[in-house]
Enzyme design. Structure first.
Site, mmCIF file in Angstrom:
data_model
loop_
_atom_site.group_PDB
_atom_site.id
_atom_site.type_symbol
_atom_site.label_atom_id
_atom_site.label_comp_id
_atom_site.label_asym_id
_atom_site.label_seq_id
_atom_site.Cartn_x
_atom_site.Cartn_y
_atom_site.Cartn_z
ATOM 1 N N LYS A 288 0.854 -1.185 0.000
ATOM 2 C CA LYS A 288 0.000 0.000 0.000
ATOM 3 C C LYS A 288 0.897 1.244 0.000
ATOM 4 O O LYS A 288 1.855 1.311 0.763
ATOM 5 C CB LYS A 288 -0.912 -0.028 1.233
ATOM 6 C CG LYS A 288 -2.090 0.914 1.137
ATOM 7 C CD LYS A 288 -3.201 0.532 2.106
ATOM 8 C CE LYS A 288 -4.327 1.532 2.036
ATOM 9 N NZ LYS A 288 -5.487 1.137 2.844
ATOM 10 N N GLU A 377 -19.795 -5.632 9.531
ATOM 11 C CA GLU A 377 -20.781 -4.867 10.310
ATOM 12 C C GLU A 377 -21.833 -5.768 10.929
ATOM 13 O O GLU A 377 -22.257 -5.568 12.073
ATOM 14 C CB GLU A 377 -21.451 -3.798 9.428
ATOM 15 C CG GLU A 377 -20.548 -2.630 9.048
ATOM 16 C CD GLU A 377 -19.548 -2.937 7.932
ATOM 17 O OE1 GLU A 377 -19.670 -4.002 7.284
ATOM 18 O OE2 GLU A 377 -18.637 -2.116 7.714
ATOM 19 N N ARG A 405 -25.633 -2.165 6.350
ATOM 20 C CA ARG A 405 -25.298 -3.579 6.158
ATOM 21 C C ARG A 405 -25.878 -4.467 7.258
ATOM 22 O O ARG A 405 -26.047 -5.660 7.070
ATOM 23 C CB ARG A 405 -23.766 -3.742 6.187
ATOM 24 C CG ARG A 405 -23.067 -3.310 4.947
ATOM 25 C CD ARG A 405 -23.136 -4.425 3.935
ATOM 26 N NE ARG A 405 -22.919 -3.940 2.586
ATOM 27 C CZ ARG A 405 -21.789 -4.089 1.918
ATOM 28 N NH1 ARG A 405 -20.772 -4.684 2.480
ATOM 29 N NH2 ARG A 405 -21.696 -3.654 0.688
HETATM 30 C C1 LIG Z 1 -18.945 -2.196 4.271
HETATM 31 C C2 LIG Z 1 -17.776 -1.272 4.456
HETATM 32 N N1 LIG Z 1 -17.223 -1.133 5.682
HETATM 33 C C3 LIG Z 1 -16.192 -0.289 5.850
HETATM 34 C C4 LIG Z 1 -15.679 0.413 4.801
HETATM 35 C C5 LIG Z 1 -14.560 1.427 5.013
HETATM 36 N N2 LIG Z 1 -13.364 1.017 4.285
HETATM 37 C C6 LIG Z 1 -12.999 1.578 3.120
HETATM 38 S S1 LIG Z 1 -11.606 0.948 2.511
HETATM 39 C C7 LIG Z 1 -11.428 -0.062 3.822
HETATM 40 C C8 LIG Z 1 -10.243 -0.968 3.917
HETATM 41 C C9 LIG Z 1 -10.224 -1.943 2.799
HETATM 42 O O1 LIG Z 1 -9.116 -2.764 2.940
HETATM 43 P P1 LIG Z 1 -8.587 -3.567 1.708
HETATM 44 O O2 LIG Z 1 -9.715 -4.209 1.016
HETATM 45 O O3 LIG Z 1 -7.501 -4.432 2.182
HETATM 46 O O4 LIG Z 1 -8.059 -2.452 0.738
HETATM 47 P P2 LIG Z 1 -6.759 -1.528 0.853
HETATM 48 O O5 LIG Z 1 -7.226 -0.193 1.282
HETATM 49 O O6 LIG Z 1 -5.804 -2.148 1.807
HETATM 50 O O7 LIG Z 1 -6.206 -1.517 -0.524
HETATM 51 C C10 LIG Z 1 -12.459 0.091 4.731
HETATM 52 C C11 LIG Z 1 -12.589 -0.614 6.013
HETATM 53 C C12 LIG Z 1 -16.294 0.243 3.551
HETATM 54 N N3 LIG Z 1 -15.898 0.933 2.479
HETATM 55 N N4 LIG Z 1 -17.328 -0.607 3.411
#
Ligand SMILES: Cc1ncc(C[n+]2csc(CCOP(=O)(O)OP(=O)(O)O)c2C)c(N)n1
Length: 633
Positions: A288, A377, A405
């Site tokens: 990242k 969630e 959700r």
């Molecule tokens: C249902 C839901 N919960 C929480 C989020 C907030 N959120 C946005 S990106 C993220 C992290 C995602 O992690 P990953 O899939 O590993 O992607 P990365 O950012 O590491 O590339 C979160 C928790 C979301 N977008 N949707």
């Protein structure tokens, strides 16, 4: 030749242009893309780290697959800036997340390359599978469907549901797991440990490579490719090793882990995978923030860094010497620790948002009593319910938009059983630049209709603290407290610990013909509007309801008896929220005063600054003032 011509990026208006490049040119394009994204994001804030980590993946996917005929589905979509730029939106990219500009997330109406609108996590596998099944029913069997999902998003239950379903189809689905080992904060849970384990162990891949080679070459199949691939699959399937791999257990062919920044290997392996029918998963390991030192070093901060200096990576903050009020989330984070230190029953729960919700303060100070459960969630709510059955007092903090959700869990697992769970809904109301997928505008309506549910919204930091203090006293059942993104007002809050009478509002200001009835933070704008009108000798009353449920009926009787025009103000959908509640009350008691409902109209609101969006919806100070003027004209 113009000076700009040396840039490959400037020649690319669609993936077709990208596919004209030679593979050896792709690393240069990757560098240009990164520099472009860093430059743009430094002056127009958005999501950065995730996108920098998927530059090579994005190029490789569009290079190898025939997009938009082949379908690429991004999970969450915060990592899709390179995708936007390569699919014809480079010149508009400076409008990213701005009012009337392009969205920060893939959006179907914006581009044919955005195959599915996203913003919430863990949807990509289900959506890609749906597309794949549709393709096969429509006899478009040559179409490929690619879901790109992060390791964080893979922890969401829906991703598992998608895998489970896909594994019993023969659909052309390729899941690309973009494993950077982090979500917004550090990724959590057993799955994360499993990914780390398979990254360390190459046994399975050696076996696969062996079969691969034995069957006659790694990348070029020629005429017999299908039968060769079938034989490989058979060999892999009969292997005793395969069920040790989680994805193989789901009937996916597993490939990897591969270096997600090695563009040459990515192109090669994707070309191979294109030839293999059925569900398959490519595990890519990425970093990242890749290619921007500060972003690699501080991955949490650079998830969405705000303004920064593109050379040094240092944040650029306004250097106003004026002391500013704290964010509501900070008040939550500090208060829960203080309360928990006194009340041993209190526990905190967040689904993957420790820093966004400020529960990280409790996780640090009381690590045994604060839980990050991953992007989950539904689980967060039922997990809280389980703890409540045993006498604990969970504060389950979920952004309003993500609480959508877990609606059934709130009804079935908490409210129906009248369990003491306190829901703190952060980012309630319009959130601004993240746009339609992230506005927390439905919660007042969707919680109001649930029996046993207390629905509260503080007007300022002190009220948030008092509501939390009140809720943790217990015996109140499901208790929701929703507050907005961003800052409160300048008010003394640190020392307050007052019990708030449940379902009681307050009169903030007396008036003549017109009364404004508000809930939550917009009560401050209602008060400002009334103060402005006072200068014109228009004397407007203002009420802060504090609770949408139970509704303060005694106060409303007073309001209806002494005013001709009632204006409701809320940062949420007009349908089902405070306006609806007040109108229902009026009809029930056959009052004649006219009700004007300000809030979010019955449409999806796009992105822009919060102030712009509130203005468009008409519940900013000017909107309130104008409504009063109209009412009395
Ligand atoms: C249902 C839901 N919960 C929480 C989020 C907030 N959120 C946005 S990106 C993220 C992290 C995602 O992690 P990953 O899939 O590993 O992607 P990365 O950012 O590491 O590339 C979160 C928790 C979301 N977008 N949707």
């Amino acid at each position: 030749m113009g000076k700009e011509d040396k840039y490959l990026l400037h020649q690319i208006y669609s993936p077709e242009d990208l596919r004209k490049l030679k593979v050896h040119q792709l690393p240069q394009l990757g560098e240009e893309l990164r520099a472009f994204i860093i430059d743009e994001a430094s002056k127009n804030p958005g999501h950065l780290g995730a996108t920098l980590g998927t530059v090579e993946l994005t190029m490789a996917v569009h290079y190898v697959f025939n997009t938009p005929y082949d379908k690429v589905v991004w999970d969450v979509g915060h990592q899709a800036y390179a995708h936007k730029i390569l699919t014809g939106r480079r010149e508009q990219f400076h409008t990213n997340r701005k009012l009337n500009g392009i969205s920060g997330f893939p959006k179907m109406e914006e581009s044919e390359y955005d195959t599915f609108g996203v913003g919430h996590a863990s949807t990509s596998i289900s959506a890609a599978l749906g597309m794949a099944v549709a393709s096969s029913l429509l006899d478009e069997n040559d179409r490929q469907h690619i879901a790109i999902i992060g390791d964080g998003s893979m922890t969401g239950g829906m991703a598992m549901e998608g895998l489970n379903n896909a594994g019993v189809t023969n659909s052309n689905v390729l899941v690309i797991l973009n494993d950077n080992g982090i979500a917004i904060d550090k990724n959590v849970g057993a799955l994360k440990e499993y990914f780390a384990h398979i990254n360390a162990s190459k046994t399975y891949n050696h076996f696969r490579d062996f079969v691969w080679k034995a069957m006659g070459g790694k990348t070029k199949y020629g005429k017999n490719s299908r039968s060769i691939v079938k034989q490989i699959r058979k060999a892999v399937k009969s292997s005793i090793l395969n069920k040790n791999n989680l994805f193989e257990a789901f009937n996916f062919r597993y490939f990897g882990p591969v270096d997600g920044h090695d563009i040459h290997s990515l192109v090669k392996i994707l070309r191979d995978l294109k030839e293999i029918e059925g569900p398959k998963l490519l595990h890519c390991v990425t970093v990242k923030g890749k290619g921007f030192e500060k972003a690699e070093q501080n991955q949490v901060k650079f998830h969405a860094p705000g303004f920064f200096d593109k050379t040094t990576g240092e944040p650029i903050t306004s250097n106003s010497s004026k002391k500013s009020p704290p964010k509501y989330q900070h008040v939550f984070g500090e208060t829960i620790v203080e309360l928990a230190e006194k009340n041993p029953k209190i526990v905190g729960v967040t689904p993957a948002m420790p820093s966004g919700s400020s529960l990280n303060i409790m996780m640090e100070k009381l690590p045994k009593r604060a839980f990050d459960v991953g992007i989950a969630e539904q689980h967060a709510v039922t997990f809280s319910a389980g703890m409540a059955t045993q006498g604990l007092m969970p504060f389950c903090n979920i952004y309003s938009t993500f609480m959508q959700r877990a609606y059934d869990q709130v009804i079935h697992d908490v409210a129906l059983q009248n369990l003491d769970v306190i829901f703190c809904l952060d980012r309630g109301g319009l959130v601004g630049e993240d746009g339609a997928t992230h506005h927390g505008i439905f919660d007042l309506a969707y919680f109001r209709c649930i029996p046993n549910m207390i629905v509260a919204a503080p007007m300022n930091e002190k009220e948030l603290r008092d509501m939390m203090y009140t809720a943790q006293q217990g015996g109140l059942g499901a208790f929701s407290i929703r507050y907005p993104r961003g800052k409160g007002v300048m008010i003394d809050w640190q020392t307050s610990m007052e019990t708030m009478p449940i379902g009681k509002g307050e009169a903030l200001k007396q008036g003549d013909k017109v009364a404004i009835v508000a809930i939550g933070h917009p009560g401050n704008d209602a008060l400002s509007a009334a103060q402005l009108l006072e200068k014109e000798k228009i004397n407007v009353a203002v009420y802060n309801m504090r609770f949408l449920k139970p509704l303060d009926e005694a106060l409303l009787h007073q309001v209806f008896k002494s005013h001709e025009h009632i204006i409701t103000v809320e940062d949420g959908t007009i349908i089902g929220g405070l306006g609806s509640a007040v109108e229902e009350f009026k009809n029930e008691h056959t009052y004649t005063a006219k009700v004007y409902k300000l809030g979010v109209p019955d449409q999806f609101i796009e992105h822009g600054t919060r102030e712009e969006l509130i203005k468009i919806c008409g519940f900013d100070i000017d909107g309130i003032v104008n409504t009063v003027r109209k009412a009395i004209s």
